[in-house]
Design an enzyme around this catalytic site. Sequence first.
Site, PDB file in Angstrom:
ATOM      1  N   ASP A 242      -7.899 -17.331  -2.222  1.00 26.74           N
ATOM      2  CA  ASP A 242      -8.068 -18.609  -1.506  1.00 26.74           C
ATOM      3  C   ASP A 242      -9.213 -18.570  -0.485  1.00 26.74           C
ATOM      4  O   ASP A 242     -10.021 -19.501  -0.416  1.00 26.74           O
ATOM      5  CB  ASP A 242      -6.786 -18.993  -0.753  1.00 26.74           C
ATOM      6  CG  ASP A 242      -5.604 -19.216  -1.667  1.00 26.74           C
ATOM      7  OD1 ASP A 242      -5.778 -19.162  -2.899  1.00 26.74           O
ATOM      8  OD2 ASP A 242      -4.498 -19.441  -1.138  1.00 26.74           O
TER       9      ASP A 242
ATOM     10  N   HIS B 182      -7.040  -4.093  -9.310  1.00 25.09           N
ATOM     11  CA  HIS B 182      -6.418  -3.521  -8.111  1.00 25.09           C
ATOM     12  C   HIS B 182      -7.077  -3.970  -6.812  1.00 25.09           C
ATOM     13  O   HIS B 182      -6.396  -4.244  -5.837  1.00 25.09           O
ATOM     14  CB  HIS B 182      -6.483  -1.995  -8.219  1.00 25.09           C
ATOM     15  CG  HIS B 182      -5.788  -1.280  -7.100  1.00 25.09           C
ATOM     16  ND1 HIS B 182      -4.475  -1.526  -6.765  1.00 25.09           N
ATOM     17  CD2 HIS B 182      -6.212  -0.326  -6.235  1.00 25.09           C
ATOM     18  CE1 HIS B 182      -4.125  -0.759  -5.746  1.00 25.09           C
ATOM     19  NE2 HIS B 182      -5.160  -0.030  -5.387  1.00 25.09           N
TER      20      HIS B 182
ATOM     21  N   GLU C 131      -6.789  12.112  -1.830  1.00 22.80           N
ATOM     22  CA  GLU C 131      -6.783  11.212  -2.984  1.00 22.80           C
ATOM     23  C   GLU C 131      -8.128  11.315  -3.685  1.00 22.80           C
ATOM     24  O   GLU C 131      -9.055  11.961  -3.187  1.00 22.80           O
ATOM     25  CB  GLU C 131      -6.525   9.765  -2.545  1.00 22.80           C
ATOM     26  CG  GLU C 131      -5.099   9.511  -2.128  1.00 22.80           C
ATOM     27  CD  GLU C 131      -4.836   8.034  -1.836  1.00 22.80           C
ATOM     28  OE1 GLU C 131      -3.877   7.512  -2.359  1.00 22.80           O
ATOM     29  OE2 GLU C 131      -5.620   7.414  -1.091  1.00 22.80           O
TER      30      GLU C 131
ATOM     31  N   HIS D  85      -7.346  -0.117 -11.194  1.00 21.31           N
ATOM     32  CA  HIS D  85      -6.662   1.145 -10.906  1.00 21.31           C
ATOM     33  C   HIS D  85      -6.273   1.796 -12.222  1.00 21.31           C
ATOM     34  O   HIS D  85      -5.702   1.138 -13.096  1.00 21.31           O
ATOM     35  CB  HIS D  85      -5.422   0.895 -10.040  1.00 21.31           C
ATOM     36  CG  HIS D  85      -4.934   2.127  -9.360  1.00 21.31           C
ATOM     37  ND1 HIS D  85      -4.353   3.169 -10.044  1.00 21.31           N
ATOM     38  CD2 HIS D  85      -4.982   2.504  -8.062  1.00 21.31           C
ATOM     39  CE1 HIS D  85      -4.046   4.125  -9.174  1.00 21.31           C
ATOM     40  NE2 HIS D  85      -4.416   3.753  -7.971  1.00 21.31           N
TER      41      HIS D  85
ATOM     42  N   LEU E  33      -7.369  -0.262   3.888  1.00 22.83           N
ATOM     43  CA  LEU E  33      -6.557  -0.528   5.082  1.00 22.83           C
ATOM     44  C   LEU E  33      -7.405  -0.252   6.318  1.00 22.83           C
ATOM     45  O   LEU E  33      -7.400  -1.013   7.290  1.00 22.83           O
ATOM     46  CB  LEU E  33      -5.318   0.373   5.089  1.00 22.83           C
ATOM     47  CG  LEU E  33      -4.235   0.059   4.035  1.00 22.83           C
ATOM     48  CD1 LEU E  33      -3.157   1.139   4.045  1.00 22.83           C
ATOM     49  CD2 LEU E  33      -3.603  -1.308   4.273  1.00 22.83           C
TER      50      LEU E  33
ATOM     51  N   ARG F   1     -12.240   6.522  -8.786  1.00 16.39           N
ATOM     52  CA  ARG F   1     -11.399   5.647  -9.591  1.00 16.39           C
ATOM     53  C   ARG F   1     -12.084   5.035 -10.812  1.00 16.39           C
ATOM     54  O   ARG F   1     -11.490   4.929 -11.883  1.00 16.39           O
ATOM     55  CB  ARG F   1     -10.940   4.500  -8.703  1.00 16.39           C
ATOM     56  CG  ARG F   1      -9.478   4.421  -8.647  1.00 16.39           C
ATOM     57  CD  ARG F   1      -9.040   3.513  -7.565  1.00 16.39           C
ATOM     58  NE  ARG F   1      -8.114   4.244  -6.731  1.00 16.39           N
ATOM     59  CZ  ARG F   1      -7.518   3.714  -5.680  1.00 16.39           C
ATOM     60  NH1 ARG F   1      -7.786   2.488  -5.322  1.00 16.39           N
ATOM     61  NH2 ARG F   1      -6.673   4.420  -4.978  1.00 16.39           N
TER      62      ARG F   1
ATOM     63  N   ARG G 296     -14.755   1.133  -4.400  1.00 14.73           N
ATOM     64  CA  ARG G 296     -14.094   1.524  -3.154  1.00 14.73           C
ATOM     65  C   ARG G 296     -13.520   2.937  -3.247  1.00 14.73           C
ATOM     66  O   ARG G 296     -12.877   3.283  -4.235  1.00 14.73           O
ATOM     67  CB  ARG G 296     -12.952   0.551  -2.879  1.00 14.73           C
ATOM     68  CG  ARG G 296     -12.100   0.930  -1.698  1.00 14.73           C
ATOM     69  CD  ARG G 296     -10.863   0.060  -1.629  1.00 14.73           C
ATOM     70  NE  ARG G 296      -9.963   0.343  -2.713  1.00 14.73           N
ATOM     71  CZ  ARG G 296      -8.647   0.566  -2.566  1.00 14.73           C
ATOM     72  NH1 ARG G 296      -8.101   0.513  -1.371  1.00 14.73           N
ATOM     73  NH2 ARG G 296      -7.876   0.796  -3.600  1.00 14.73           N
TER      74      ARG G 296
ATOM     75  N   ALA H 111       0.847  -1.203   0.000  1.00 11.48           N
ATOM     76  CA  ALA H 111       0.000   0.000   0.000  1.00 11.48           C
ATOM     77  C   ALA H 111       0.876   1.244   0.000  1.00 11.48           C
ATOM     78  O   ALA H 111       1.815   1.354   0.777  1.00 11.48           O
ATOM     79  CB  ALA H 111      -0.927  -0.013   1.201  1.00 11.48           C
TER      80      ALA H 111
HETATM   81  C1  LIG Z   1      -0.042  -1.893  -4.835  1.00 11.23           C
HETATM   82  C2  LIG Z   1      -1.176  -1.676  -3.876  1.00 11.23           C
HETATM   83  C3  LIG Z   1      -1.360  -0.432  -3.313  1.00 11.23           C
HETATM   84  C4  LIG Z   1      -2.408  -0.219  -2.409  1.00 11.23           C
HETATM   85  N1  LIG Z   1      -2.532   1.002  -1.813  1.00 11.23           N
HETATM   86  C5  LIG Z   1      -3.470   1.162  -0.856  1.00 11.23           C
HETATM   87  C6  LIG Z   1      -3.542   2.355  -0.105  1.00 11.23           C
HETATM   88  O1  LIG Z   1      -2.756   3.267  -0.282  1.00 11.23           O
HETATM   89  N2  LIG Z   1      -4.525   2.463   0.841  1.00 11.23           N
HETATM   90  C7  LIG Z   1      -5.427   1.461   1.087  1.00 11.23           C
HETATM   91  O2  LIG Z   1      -6.285   1.623   1.960  1.00 11.23           O
HETATM   92  N3  LIG Z   1      -5.360   0.323   0.391  1.00 11.23           N
HETATM   93  C8  LIG Z   1      -4.408   0.137  -0.550  1.00 11.23           C
HETATM   94  N4  LIG Z   1      -4.340  -1.039  -1.224  1.00 11.23           N
HETATM   95  C9  LIG Z   1      -5.261  -2.116  -0.872  1.00 11.23           C
HETATM   96  C10 LIG Z   1      -4.843  -2.694   0.476  1.00 11.23           C
HETATM   97  O3  LIG Z   1      -3.433  -2.767   0.521  1.00 11.23           O
HETATM   98  C11 LIG Z   1      -5.435  -4.067   0.693  1.00 11.23           C
HETATM   99  O4  LIG Z   1      -6.803  -4.066   0.433  1.00 11.23           O
HETATM  100  C12 LIG Z   1      -5.214  -4.498   2.141  1.00 11.23           C
HETATM  101  O5  LIG Z   1      -3.851  -4.375   2.475  1.00 11.23           O
HETATM  102  C13 LIG Z   1      -5.685  -5.913   2.328  1.00 11.23           C
HETATM  103  O6  LIG Z   1      -5.290  -6.322   3.604  1.00 11.23           O
HETATM  104  P1  LIG Z   1      -5.658  -7.784   4.079  1.00 11.23           P
HETATM  105  O7  LIG Z   1      -5.098  -7.933   5.428  1.00 11.23           O
HETATM  106  O8  LIG Z   1      -7.084  -8.020   3.858  1.00 11.23           O
HETATM  107  O9  LIG Z   1      -4.899  -8.736   3.025  1.00 11.23           O
HETATM  108  P2  LIG Z   1      -3.329  -8.879   2.641  1.00 11.23           P
HETATM  109  O10 LIG Z   1      -2.497  -7.785   3.169  1.00 11.23           O
HETATM  110  O11 LIG Z   1      -3.288  -9.120   1.170  1.00 11.23           O
HETATM  111  O12 LIG Z   1      -2.944 -10.194   3.386  1.00 11.23           O
HETATM  112  C14 LIG Z   1      -3.492 -11.439   3.007  1.00 11.23           C
HETATM  113  C15 LIG Z   1      -2.717 -12.505   3.725  1.00 11.23           C
HETATM  114  O13 LIG Z   1      -3.337 -13.774   3.547  1.00 11.23           O
HETATM  115  C16 LIG Z   1      -2.359 -14.760   3.228  1.00 11.23           C
HETATM  116  N5  LIG Z   1      -3.035 -15.855   2.543  1.00 11.23           N
HETATM  117  C17 LIG Z   1      -3.772 -15.802   1.396  1.00 11.23           C
HETATM  118  N6  LIG Z   1      -4.264 -17.023   1.117  1.00 11.23           N
HETATM  119  C18 LIG Z   1      -3.848 -17.865   2.098  1.00 11.23           C
HETATM  120  C19 LIG Z   1      -4.014 -19.253   2.366  1.00 11.23           C
HETATM  121  N7  LIG Z   1      -4.706 -20.073   1.549  1.00 11.23           N
HETATM  122  N8  LIG Z   1      -3.434 -19.780   3.463  1.00 11.23           N
HETATM  123  C20 LIG Z   1      -2.695 -18.995   4.315  1.00 11.23           C
HETATM  124  N9  LIG Z   1      -2.487 -17.678   4.095  1.00 11.23           N
HETATM  125  C21 LIG Z   1      -3.067 -17.111   3.005  1.00 11.23           C
HETATM  126  C22 LIG Z   1      -1.351 -13.976   2.406  1.00 11.23           C
HETATM  127  O14 LIG Z   1      -0.121 -14.659   2.305  1.00 11.23           O
HETATM  128  C23 LIG Z   1      -1.293 -12.689   3.215  1.00 11.23           C
HETATM  129  O15 LIG Z   1      -0.481 -12.847   4.333  1.00 11.23           O
HETATM  130  C24 LIG Z   1      -3.296  -1.272  -2.116  1.00 11.23           C
HETATM  131  C25 LIG Z   1      -3.115  -2.522  -2.687  1.00 11.23           C
HETATM  132  C26 LIG Z   1      -2.050  -2.739  -3.552  1.00 11.23           C
HETATM  133  C27 LIG Z   1      -1.855  -4.096  -4.140  1.00 11.23           C
END
Ligand SMILES: Cc1cc2nc3c(=O)[nH]c(=O)nc-3n(C[C@H](O)[C@H](O)[C@H](O)COP(=O)(O)OP(=O)(O)OC[C@H]3O[C@@H](n4cnc5c(N)ncnc54)[C@H](O)[C@@H]3O)c2cc1C
Length: 560
Positions: A238, A369, A138, A259, A410, A308, A404, A70
């Site tokens: 998954d 995205h 943003e 995005h 986050l 977006r 979104r 992020a």
């Molecule tokens: C490049 C980028 C920039 C972004 N910028 C922003 C931003 O500035 N602000 C914002 O609010 N959002 C942003 N987002 C979106 C935001 O980062 C995500 O929506 C958020 O971080 C998701 O968090 P999460 O904890 O749900 O999942 P994640 O952080 O994706 O974590 C998922 C976890 O699950 C694990 N996992 C998956 N499947 C399995 C399985 N079968 N068994 C065990 N473990 C598994 C993965 O290994 C990982 O550890 C961005 C996303 C990206 C890709």
Amino acid sequence: MTVTAAPPIPGGIVAAPLLAATPGWYEECDVVIVGSGIAGLSLALYARTLGYRVMVVTKSRVEHGSTQWAQGGIAAALDEDDSPDDHLRDTLIAGAGLCDEDAVRVLVTQGPGAVRDLVALGTRFDRTAGGDIALTREGGHLRDRIAHAGGDATGAEIVRALVQAVQDDADIVLYEQALALDLLLDGTGAVQGLTLHVMGQGQRDGVGAVLAPAVVLATGGLGQVFAATTNPKVATGDGMAMAARAGAVMSDLEFVQFHPTVMWLGPAARGQQPLVSEAVRGEGAILLDPHGRRFMPDLHPLAELAPRDVVSKAVMRAMREAGAPNVWLDGRRLGAEVWQERFPTILTRSRELGIDPVTQLIPVAPAQHYASGGIRTDLSGRASLRGLFACGEVACTGVHGANRLASNSLLEGLVFADRIAGVLADGLPARRDPVSRPGTPAVIDDAARPLIQQAMSDGVGVLRSGPSIAAAADEIAAVPQQYPAQPATEAWETTNIAAVATILAHQAGARLETRGSHWREDFPEADDQWRLHQATRLVDGELITQSTPLSTPDWKAWHD
Ligand SMILES: Cc1cc2nc3c(=O)[nH]c(=O)nc-3n(C[C@H](O)[C@H](O)[C@H](O)COP(=O)(O)OP(=O)(O)OC[C@H]3O[C@@H](n4cnc5c(N)ncnc54)[C@H](O)[C@@H]3O)c2cc1C
């Protein structure tokens, strides 16, 4: 209420548990959390304060996930000129008439406190000269409300602080390289744990099972379902596939955010692509069409900072009209100092790729995205199956609606982790023995992955229509017969990709309108009759979809 049935799922790719074999080892805990992004790690910390035995399983290294990537930051009404009501208004507008207002209210009112929790944990946000958290703006936000860290390295800093706190807590058990496979259910249909495949951790090597009366899926998004995405390798959907196979309700998968400014690296580029954060436009960068003309001010009063979906569609139109694969982002006006201070990560990455944004235009095009939909939850993160919770990008809380608002994700992970902890504070669900579920594994060979991804990008991407969606669905339906495989990590992931793609295509095909990030060329207008969610569930091997109103379900009442 409309009910539509899709044909049975091909080859049982949604229906069959991935693993019919008996697990080689068992372990017990109170709460098992799958995933180590902002959602999973913050929930582990909240749940530990309740005295539970908490386990986090994550399929790669602990820091790997979208959170780490992020850039822009985390949105919350922290400024004295801002308010949760203003944040609510902007979120509802971006959501294009499909947000659940109650869920958004929870997000925006609990948001500032949740960000302060992160600060208390040691997260170092960028500060103003006066020592306040520095806030930027943003797309879609009418106030400066995005807190950021390390300029454009917000996610990395949040992950650093969360990982440190989890590793400092000797009572949180963390398994890395542990791929969750499927949910275990008891005779009443309640979730009682999961099967997983652990690599190289002594006695816990190979396929095993974790028994727990509370299972939290925090597995992140589904970016790898598409050919080009900003999401990392682990984002294979998954958790969504596991929940769907177990019969949980899935909603709003058709709302995939593309995005608008992802660096375009040529036609052969596949998988995770470099993002150029919206905050770069927030600091003044503008979009130029393939002929070098600025086009956004004619299309929306917020110009480059329009929501977006509006920018992505405008970019796609500009590309299509010119027959070009990309448009241009002009950030030269920011100057070297702003680039270095605010966007050091993007600057370095761009230069590595041979583009200097201080002096050159950046080629950009839309790429997948964010998944606005997922496992349908209530206001406390409960899924429709007793004992199952979902948090973060894997969940559909209803806050994002059809699109979104930037930097709300986050925040959603943090706020709803706290809400789930609130439910767990009242006690754990009843613990019962799981029963084995019949089913023939129908694992798909990883060789099918590029085919599925291309079919989805071509047919269910930024631009979609009835025929293009049907063509993608047909292609994916044939995959299990064409690409059978033995169980292996990549094959399990590809099977999940196929399952999620199937449900996504099903919901996209059924929604006969254009709204938010769902852009149907054959139904180009929004239709008020479609101001509803689609709730899809696997029943006897068939995907059944019902239309549900714009209010958050109360799964507790449903369970009771
Ligand atoms: C490049 C980028 C920039 C972004 N910028 C922003 C931003 O500035 N602000 C914002 O609010 N959002 C942003 N987002 C979106 C935001 O980062 C995500 O929506 C958020 O971080 C998701 O968090 P999460 O904890 O749900 O999942 P994640 O952080 O994706 O974590 C998922 C976890 O699950 C694990 N996992 C998956 N499947 C399995 C399985 N079968 N068994 C065990 N473990 C598994 C993965 O290994 C990982 O550890 C961005 C996303 C990206 C890709």
